[in-house]
Enzyme design. Structure first.
Site, PDB file in Angstrom:
ATOM      1  N   GLN A  66       0.778  -1.302   0.083  1.00 30.24           N
ATOM      2  CA  GLN A  66      -0.078  -0.094   0.041  1.00 30.24           C
ATOM      3  C   GLN A  66       0.956   1.138  -0.074  1.00 30.24           C
ATOM      4  OE1 GLN A  66      -3.392  -0.121   2.407  1.00 30.24           O
ATOM      5  NE2 GLN A  66      -4.078   1.781   2.169  1.00 30.24           N
ATOM      6  N   ASP A  67       1.650   1.453   0.915  1.00 27.55           N
ATOM      7  CA  ASP A  67       2.333   2.752   1.110  1.00 27.55           C
ATOM      8  C   ASP A  67       3.652   2.354   2.003  1.00 27.55           C
ATOM      9  OD1 ASP A  67       1.179   2.856   3.640  1.00 27.55           O
ATOM     10  OD2 ASP A  67       0.868   5.094   3.509  1.00 27.55           O
ATOM     11  N   PRO A  68       4.665   3.136   1.921  1.00 35.20           N
ATOM     12  CA  PRO A  68       6.133   2.683   2.454  1.00 35.20           C
ATOM     13  C   PRO A  68       5.604   2.673   4.042  1.00 35.20           C
ATOM     14  CG  PRO A  68       6.399   4.621   0.879  1.00 35.20           C
ATOM     15  CD  PRO A  68       4.932   4.409   1.200  1.00 35.20           C
TER      16      PRO A  68
END
Length: 223
Positions: A66-68
């Site tokens: 999804q995101d870092p």
């Protein structure tokens, strides 16, 4: 506009780099790094690390995140991966656990997944940057438009790629992939909150190696 990215990707994505949304995205990100200094992750040179680590034609597997990670020093531009000196996060611990169970091998206790990327595993986050301590803080600024296009380009231009979609967010990308020419594997997210709802015991890694063998592709060492 000029984007520093691996040459084969530059060719495949040059159309995106010229679009107005991408120019707005770049301006926003530049301002974030300028005003918030070391509180935006990963470092600027690692934003496109997943692309720089793996030429387009060499992709065998796509694992979508999804995101870092939003903790200092964690994110290195590869989905689920952390720098080698960082404690392995719970989701990645569960990924290693499933690999060991499924493939009957011992994984290396190192969270830097560059060793996978260089073999053909494209570790793509849907959102490529994040602010420290604020998960999904760079949601809806343009990254999803860009990475959705990346997924579609992979699906259209390559054959027999394995797409691992873990959790509802990743599974929502299924419609971007041509299931007639690729293998799509879906299950729950490896997070401790959901890993026991399907991920642990999914056999995604053994299914993947079987598929690669059936299509005469060099195997991946998931250690």
């Amino acid at each position: 506009m000029e984007v520093k990215i691996e040459e084969s990707w530059k060719e495949m994505l040059k159309g995106e780099f010229c679009k107005s949304y991408f120019k707005r995205l770049v301006n926003f990100i530049k301002n974030e790094y300028k005003t918030k200094k070391d509180k935006i992750f990963p470092s600027p040179k690692l934003i496109f690390n997943a692309f720089d680590s793996l030429p387009f034609k060499d992709i065998k597997i796509v694992i979508l995140g999804q995101d870092p990670y939003h903790g200092k020093g964690q994110a290195n531009g590869l989905a689920f991966s952390v720098n080698s000196d960082i404690k392995i996060p719970p989701s990645l611990q569960n990924i290693f656990k499933e690999i060991e169970r499924s493939l009957k091998i011992k994984t290396i206790p190192n969270g830097d997944l560059t060793r996978w990327a260089t073999q053909g595993v494209f570790l793509l986050n849907s959102i490529l940057t994040v602010e420290e301590g604020r998960p999904s803080s760079h949601k809806d600024i343009g990254w999803e438009i860009f990475t959705n296009e990346v997924i579609k380009i992979i699906s259209k231009n390559l054959n027999n790629v394995v797409f691992m979609l873990w959790g509802n967010f990743a599974r929502g990308k299924k419609e971007l992939i041509d299931a007639s020419k690729h293998l799509i594997l879906e299950t729950s997210h490896p997070s401790p909150y959901s890993a026991h709802n399907g991920f642990l015991g999914s056999n995604h890694f053994s299914q993947t190696l079987k598929y690669l063998k059936e299509h005469n592709k060099i195997s991946i060492d998931f250690q």
